[in-house]
Design an enzyme around this catalytic site. Structure first.
Site, PDB file in Angstrom:
ATOM      1  N   SER A 284       0.926  -1.245   0.078  1.00 61.71           N
ATOM      2  CA  SER A 284      -0.019  -0.001  -0.027  1.00 61.71           C
ATOM      3  C   SER A 284       0.918   1.191   0.205  1.00 61.71           C
ATOM      4  O   SER A 284       1.508   1.609   1.193  1.00 61.71           O
ATOM      5  CB  SER A 284      -0.920  -0.078   1.227  1.00 61.71           C
ATOM      6  OG  SER A 284      -1.712   1.273   1.435  1.00 61.71           O
TER       7      SER A 284
ATOM      8  N   HIS B 144      -1.236  -1.511  -4.099  1.00 64.60           N
ATOM      9  CA  HIS B 144      -2.335  -1.091  -3.654  1.00 64.60           C
ATOM     10  C   HIS B 144      -2.667   0.673  -3.105  1.00 64.60           C
ATOM     11  O   HIS B 144      -1.573   1.076  -2.806  1.00 64.60           O
ATOM     12  CB  HIS B 144      -2.670  -1.808  -1.742  1.00 64.60           C
ATOM     13  CG  HIS B 144      -3.955  -1.485  -1.118  1.00 64.60           C
ATOM     14  ND1 HIS B 144      -5.081  -2.409  -1.657  1.00 64.60           N
ATOM     15  CD2 HIS B 144      -4.439  -0.493  -0.488  1.00 64.60           C
ATOM     16  CE1 HIS B 144      -6.045  -1.985  -0.678  1.00 64.60           C
ATOM     17  NE2 HIS B 144      -5.820  -0.924  -0.191  1.00 64.60           N
TER      18      HIS B 144
ATOM     19  N   ASP C 124      -4.870   3.711  -2.069  1.00 61.24           N
ATOM     20  CA  ASP C 124      -5.933   4.092  -1.046  1.00 61.24           C
ATOM     21  C   ASP C 124      -6.402   5.238  -1.573  1.00 61.24           C
ATOM     22  O   ASP C 124      -5.597   6.465  -1.349  1.00 61.24           O
ATOM     23  CB  ASP C 124      -5.460   4.012   0.217  1.00 61.24           C
ATOM     24  CG  ASP C 124      -5.274   2.612   0.631  1.00 61.24           C
ATOM     25  OD1 ASP C 124      -6.078   1.923   0.872  1.00 61.24           O
ATOM     26  OD2 ASP C 124      -4.116   2.175   1.582  1.00 61.24           O
TER      27      ASP C 124
ATOM     28  N   MET D  54      -8.929   8.227  -0.330  1.00 60.25           N
ATOM     29  CA  MET D  54      -9.937   8.559   0.693  1.00 60.25           C
ATOM     30  C   MET D  54     -10.325  10.124   0.287  1.00 60.25           C
ATOM     31  O   MET D  54      -9.762  11.051  -0.056  1.00 60.25           O
ATOM     32  CB  MET D  54      -8.987   8.758   1.989  1.00 60.25           C
ATOM     33  CG  MET D  54      -8.578   7.426   2.196  1.00 60.25           C
ATOM     34  SD  MET D  54      -7.332   7.620   3.634  1.00 60.25           S
ATOM     35  CE  MET D  54      -6.458   6.119   3.671  1.00 60.25           C
TER      36      MET D  54
ATOM     37  N   HIS E 236      -8.442   0.904  -4.063  1.00 62.63           N
ATOM     38  CA  HIS E 236      -9.265   0.785  -2.886  1.00 62.63           C
ATOM     39  C   HIS E 236      -9.929   2.086  -2.354  1.00 62.63           C
ATOM     40  O   HIS E 236      -9.319   2.972  -1.969  1.00 62.63           O
ATOM     41  CB  HIS E 236      -8.544   0.388  -1.533  1.00 62.63           C
ATOM     42  CG  HIS E 236      -9.397   0.219  -0.009  1.00 62.63           C
ATOM     43  ND1 HIS E 236      -8.561   0.126   1.083  1.00 62.63           N
ATOM     44  CD2 HIS E 236     -10.612   0.228   0.110  1.00 62.63           C
ATOM     45  CE1 HIS E 236      -9.507  -0.017   1.819  1.00 62.63           C
ATOM     46  NE2 HIS E 236     -10.552  -0.060   1.528  1.00 62.63           N
TER      47      HIS E 236
ATOM     48  N   MET F  65     -12.098   4.404  -0.342  1.00 57.33           N
ATOM     49  CA  MET F  65     -12.543   4.761   0.722  1.00 57.33           C
ATOM     50  C   MET F  65     -13.557   6.202   0.572  1.00 57.33           C
ATOM     51  O   MET F  65     -13.037   7.287   1.311  1.00 57.33           O
ATOM     52  CB  MET F  65     -11.707   4.780   1.810  1.00 57.33           C
ATOM     53  CG  MET F  65     -11.281   3.379   2.403  1.00 57.33           C
ATOM     54  SD  MET F  65      -9.622   3.479   3.273  1.00 57.33           S
ATOM     55  CE  MET F  65      -8.445   3.748   1.933  1.00 57.33           C
TER      56      MET F  65
ATOM     57  N   MET G  53     -11.515  -5.505   6.101  1.00 49.77           N
ATOM     58  CA  MET G  53     -10.669  -4.505   6.767  1.00 49.77           C
ATOM     59  C   MET G  53     -10.431  -5.250   7.768  1.00 49.77           C
ATOM     60  O   MET G  53     -11.500  -5.403   8.723  1.00 49.77           O
ATOM     61  CB  MET G  53     -11.405  -3.039   6.701  1.00 49.77           C
ATOM     62  CG  MET G  53     -11.442  -2.315   5.281  1.00 49.77           C
ATOM     63  SD  MET G  53      -9.941  -2.011   4.542  1.00 49.77           S
ATOM     64  CE  MET G  53      -9.280  -1.202   5.780  1.00 49.77           C
TER      65      MET G  53
ATOM     66  N   GLY H 242      -9.178   4.319   6.828  1.00 48.42           N
ATOM     67  CA  GLY H 242      -8.804   5.764   7.126  1.00 48.42           C
ATOM     68  C   GLY H 242      -7.240   6.021   7.405  1.00 48.42           C
ATOM     69  O   GLY H 242      -6.836   7.112   6.924  1.00 48.42           O
TER      70      GLY H 242
ATOM     71  N   GLY I 177      -0.816   2.229   9.715  1.00 44.02           N
ATOM     72  CA  GLY I 177      -0.038   1.977  10.969  1.00 44.02           C
ATOM     73  C   GLY I 177      -0.916   1.777  11.952  1.00 44.02           C
ATOM     74  O   GLY I 177      -0.427   1.643  13.315  1.00 44.02           O
TER      75      GLY I 177
ATOM     76  N   ASP J 296      -6.487  -6.159   4.736  1.00 43.06           N
ATOM     77  CA  ASP J 296      -6.146  -4.806   4.532  1.00 43.06           C
ATOM     78  C   ASP J 296      -5.842  -4.118   5.872  1.00 43.06           C
ATOM     79  O   ASP J 296      -7.227  -3.954   6.558  1.00 43.06           O
ATOM     80  CB  ASP J 296      -6.896  -3.996   3.690  1.00 43.06           C
ATOM     81  CG  ASP J 296      -6.330  -2.480   3.540  1.00 43.06           C
ATOM     82  OD1 ASP J 296      -4.979  -2.377   3.967  1.00 43.06           O
ATOM     83  OD2 ASP J 296      -6.723  -1.734   2.654  1.00 43.06           O
ATOM     84  N   GLY J 297      -4.765  -3.941   6.576  1.00 45.60           N
ATOM     85  CA  GLY J 297      -4.595  -3.368   7.700  1.00 45.60           C
ATOM     86  C   GLY J 297      -3.904  -3.785   8.897  1.00 45.60           C
ATOM     87  O   GLY J 297      -4.442  -4.753   9.350  1.00 45.60           O
ATOM     88  N   GLY J 298      -2.802  -3.498   9.255  1.00 47.83           N
ATOM     89  CA  GLY J 298      -1.968  -3.919  10.415  1.00 47.83           C
ATOM     90  C   GLY J 298      -1.161  -5.229  10.253  1.00 47.83           C
ATOM     91  O   GLY J 298      -0.744  -5.892  11.040  1.00 47.83           O
TER      92      GLY J 298
ATOM     93  N   GLY K   1       1.303  -1.906   4.208  1.00 48.01           N
ATOM     94  CA  GLY K   1       1.779  -0.481   4.012  1.00 48.01           C
ATOM     95  C   GLY K   1       3.089  -0.163   4.907  1.00 48.01           C
ATOM     96  O   GLY K   1       4.164  -0.596   4.387  1.00 48.01           O
TER      97      GLY K   1
HETATM   98  C1  DX5 Z   1      -6.226   1.910   5.619  1.00 44.48           C
HETATM   99  C2  DX5 Z   1      -6.022   1.581   4.256  1.00 44.48           C
HETATM  100  C3  DX5 Z   1      -4.801   0.654   4.347  1.00 44.48           C
HETATM  101  C4  DX5 Z   1      -3.571   1.171   4.723  1.00 44.48           C
HETATM  102  C5  DX5 Z   1      -2.798   0.033   5.401  1.00 44.48           C
HETATM  103  O1  DX5 Z   1      -7.381   2.610   5.554  1.00 44.48           O
HETATM  104  O2  DX5 Z   1      -6.968   1.002   3.517  1.00 44.48           O
HETATM  105  O3  DX5 Z   1      -4.387   0.193   2.918  1.00 44.48           O
HETATM  106  O4  DX5 Z   1      -2.681   1.541   4.023  1.00 44.48           O
HETATM  107  O5  DX5 Z   1      -1.479   0.008   6.090  1.00 44.48           O
HETATM  108  P1  DX5 Z   1      -0.896  -0.561   7.120  1.00 44.48           P
HETATM  109  O6  DX5 Z   1      -0.390  -1.763   6.676  1.00 44.48           O
HETATM  110  O7  DX5 Z   1       0.353   0.381   7.567  1.00 44.48           O
HETATM  111  O8  DX5 Z   1      -1.834  -1.016   8.124  1.00 44.48           O
HETATM  112 ZN    ZN Z   2      -6.338   0.082   1.518  1.00 44.89          ZN
END
Ligand code: DX5
Ligand code: ZN
Length: 209
Positions: free
Chosen positions: A6, A31, A33, A35, A64, A66, A135, A140, A143, A170-172, A192
């Site tokens: 990401s 990926h 993002d 927003m 993606h 959002m 998710m 949003g 990290g 996606d996420g963490g 990411g």
């Molecule tokens: C969060 C995004 C993710 C984000 C993931 O809203 O959709 O794609 O970049 O980042 P990490 O891997 O740092 O959680």
């Molecule tokens: Zn994402």
């Protein structure tokens, strides 16, 4: 598994260079993002950035969205270079118009579900989309910490969709938890922070299975 780094966590001042490092690490997807400050509090970037980086890479652009009213932007995002477009079930009353828009353009349609939305919200559509994104953080921000409670949702999706269906998480995701994420049934992994902190090529190799 497919790894989708990401770029939200990238250094945008040297974005093209970092994307080359993603390629050298062996990832096949990127990926992206988008927003809007409404569907999520944060604002990231959209068409001009996607269009610019499209010139430098043939990676699969996994966009993606959002954003509210995703249907209003699908054509523009595809015109900018998206290969797949994922939008949120929470952002639409009926996902079919968006699914059809994406498919009519010959692109991969993804449906995303936020952590607090039950899996039942997306199950009726799994035969009509190419991928479901579960998710594992609140959308949003990069990290954040992986929500292990979403593993039940991933398992339910895998049971319902069969073994080859694309289930994205996606996420963490980290080097420490990626094996448990895969064991729950995910096969497309977004990362990411964990890709773009330090040596990008090395991180991608460490995450790849
Ligand atoms: C969060 C995004 C993710 C984000 C993931 O809203 O959709 O794609 O970049 O980042 P990490 O891997 O740092 O959680
Ligand atoms: Zn994402």
């Amino acid at each position: 598994m497919i790894l989708s780094p990401s770029i939200l966590a990238a250094d945008f001042g040297i974005l093209a260079e970092q994307i080359k490092q993603v390629e050298r690490g062996g990832a096949k997807w990127l990926h992206i993002d988008v927003m809007d400050g409404h569907f999520v509090k944060n604002i990231s970037f959209a068409m001009p950035v996607i269009k610019s980086i499209r010139k430098y890479t043939d990676l699969f652009f996994d966009v993606h969205l959002m954003i509210d009213d995703p249907g209003d932007y699908i054509d523009a995002v595809i015109d900018s270079g998206a290969d797949g477009v994922t939008f949120h079930i929470e952002a639409v009353d009926d996902p079919y118009p968006c699914i059809e828009k994406i498919k009519r353009r010959g692109k991969q349609a993804g449906l995303s579900v936020s952590p607090d939305t039950p899996v039942e919200a997306v199950l009726p559509y799994i035969n009509d989309v190419d991928m479901v994104l579960a998710m594992t953080v609140y959308p949003g921000l990069g990290g954040q910490k992986y929500m292990t409670r979403v593993n039940d949702k991933i398992r339910a999706l895998r049971r319902a969709a069969g073994e080859n269906f694309l289930i994205q998480v996606d996420g963490g995701v980290t080097k420490e938890n990626i094996d448990s994420v895969l064991a729950a049934g995910a096969n497309v992994i977004v990362a990411g922070t964990c890709v773009f902190t330090g040596d990008i090529e090395r991180n991608i190799k460490d995450l790849s299975r």
